[in-house]
Enzyme design. Structure first.
Site, PDB file in Angstrom:
ATOM      1  CB  CYS A  41      14.236  13.078  28.345  1.00 29.88           C
ATOM      2  SG  CYS A  41      12.899  14.194  28.791  1.00 29.88           S
ATOM      3  CB  ALA A  62      10.662  16.438  30.859  1.00 29.98           C
ATOM      4  CE1 TYR A 107       9.625  19.380  24.303  1.00 26.99           C
ATOM      5  CE2 TYR A 107      10.714  20.123  26.305  1.00 26.99           C
ATOM      6  CZ  TYR A 107      10.737  19.417  25.116  1.00 26.99           C
ATOM      7  OH  TYR A 107      11.876  18.741  24.740  1.00 26.99           O
ATOM      8  NE  ARG A 114      15.069  24.398  32.837  1.00 29.92           N
ATOM      9  CZ  ARG A 114      15.994  23.573  32.392  1.00 29.92           C
ATOM     10  NH1 ARG A 114      15.677  22.325  32.087  1.00 29.92           N
ATOM     11  NH2 ARG A 114      17.243  23.964  32.266  1.00 29.92           N
ATOM     12  CG  LEU A 118      27.074  25.972  26.994  1.00 32.29           C
ATOM     13  CD1 LEU A 118      27.395  26.871  25.805  1.00 32.29           C
ATOM     14  CD2 LEU A 118      27.963  24.731  26.951  1.00 32.29           C
ATOM     15  N   GLY A 151      23.295  20.002  33.917  1.00 37.51           N
ATOM     16  CA  GLY A 151      22.634  18.893  33.246  1.00 37.51           C
ATOM     17  C   GLY A 151      23.615  18.028  32.487  1.00 37.51           C
TER      18      GLY A 151
END
Length: 340
Positions: A2, A34, A159, A207, A278, A300
């Protein structure tokens, strides 16, 4: 990832520059952050949204501009933050905001159980659940209109859909709570309805957080069971992350720490699996693919830190990569044959 830079859910000049940069990175697929299906589903008041046609029109324009110069495919992650919504911007501390705060609102969840440090959410009624299912469908239709190649349903990181999945956040007594089948029902219904509503040419994935990293929470065995069921519904892939539901989680963070979760699901399904977390070095990523632990690698934070990560991967692994011709002159002499 985000960016917290939208205005009323609409992309801004920041998003245009940010996603152009990522599309020129050499990545084959860029997944837009997102994006909330309803205003109250945003993590912050500056999250992207896809709950109205104006937002879809601006996203369509953004993708059209980017595709003049880059050939990366684009996906979008559709989300609802549930009880983790209504927070301040991360660089302002990210505190939970109440409905009385300037940029806050009443949050909702599977049950009236708060996330640590957050205000009490209101449990959703069954009628409201049906509305949220429809909002995911309408947002998916807007994503198709905007020109996205892929849609990812966000059911991870604590979420809303994860809140329904986990017994730690879902104590409902109706058909959306209790058993594994009931806790999975909302995600399955959303996937099924979205699948029906959009073109077969658009990939749809999910996801998940494969484990809550807490005793008695959502776990890997349930994730495998969920993945198998999604596969029967012709889910195109599963993106395997973990955690995010509770501040009490105990995560053994280290390089590749989530890869065993992706591998366990990969062994039990034929559905393509994305591994994350990672994975920062090209040789590390290549080893995960070469040993059959996963089918794709998502990067990411690493690509925010190094926006030419795929270029460097191509150089290290001796593979060719397509780059914008405006950038060809920057290729180091020994790698010029790899940059086309």
């Amino acid at each position: 990832m985000c960016q917290y830079s939208a205005i009323d859910g609409m992309p801004t000049a920041w998003h245009n520059a940010h996603y152009m940069n990522l599309a020129l990175s050499g990545a084959s697929l860029v997944i837009v952050e997102a994006t909330s299906v309803v205003p109250e589903g945003r993590i912050t008041y500056k999250d992207l949204g896809l709950w109205d046609d104006n937002q879809a029109n601006l996203m369509k324009e953004m993708l059209a501009n980017i595709r003049q110069f880059a050939n990366a495919r684009f996906g979008i992650q559709l989300a609802h933050a549930g009880r983790k919504a209504s927070t301040d911007l991360p660089w302002l501390g990210g505190a939970s905001l109440s409905a009385q705060d300037e940029h806050g609102w009443q949050t909702v969840s599977a049950s009236s159980l708060p996330f640590e440090g957050s205000y009490l959410p209101r449990a959703l009624s069954k009628e409201e659940i049906q509305h949220i299912i429809q909002q995911f469908v309408e947002s998916a239709k807007r994503a198709e209109y905007a020109g996205f190649d892929m849609i990812e349903i966000h059911a991870a990181h604590g979420y809303l859909l994860h809140q329904f999945l986990s017994p730690l956040s879902n104590n409902r007594q109706d058909e959306y709570g209790g058993s594994f089948e009931n806790r999975s029902r909302l995600l399955i219904e959303i996937f099924h309805e979205v699948k029906k509503a959009i073109s077969e040419n658009i990939a749809i994935g999910v996801r998940i957080s494969a484990t809550d990293w807490i005793e008695g929470g959502w776990n890997l065995e349930e994730s495998i069971q969920l993945a198998k069921y999604l596969e029967t519904l012709q889910c195109d892939y599963i993106n395997v992350s973990s955690g995010g539901l509770s501040g009490k989680q105990q995560i053994p963070v280290s390089p590749n720490y989530q890869v065993p979760l992706a591998e366990a699901i990969h062994k039990q399904t034929n559905m393509p699996v994305i591994a994350v977390g990672l994975i920062t070095e090209p040789i590390q990523a290549e080893a995960i693919i070469a040993t059959g632990q996963a089918d794709f690698i998502a990067v990411g934070r690493g690509i925010l830190f190094d926006p030419r990560w795929p270029w460097h991967a191509a150089a290290q692994l001796n593979h060719t990569i397509q780059v914008a011709p405006q950038y060809l002159r920057c290729a180091p002499h020994q790698f010029k044959n790899l940059f086309k």
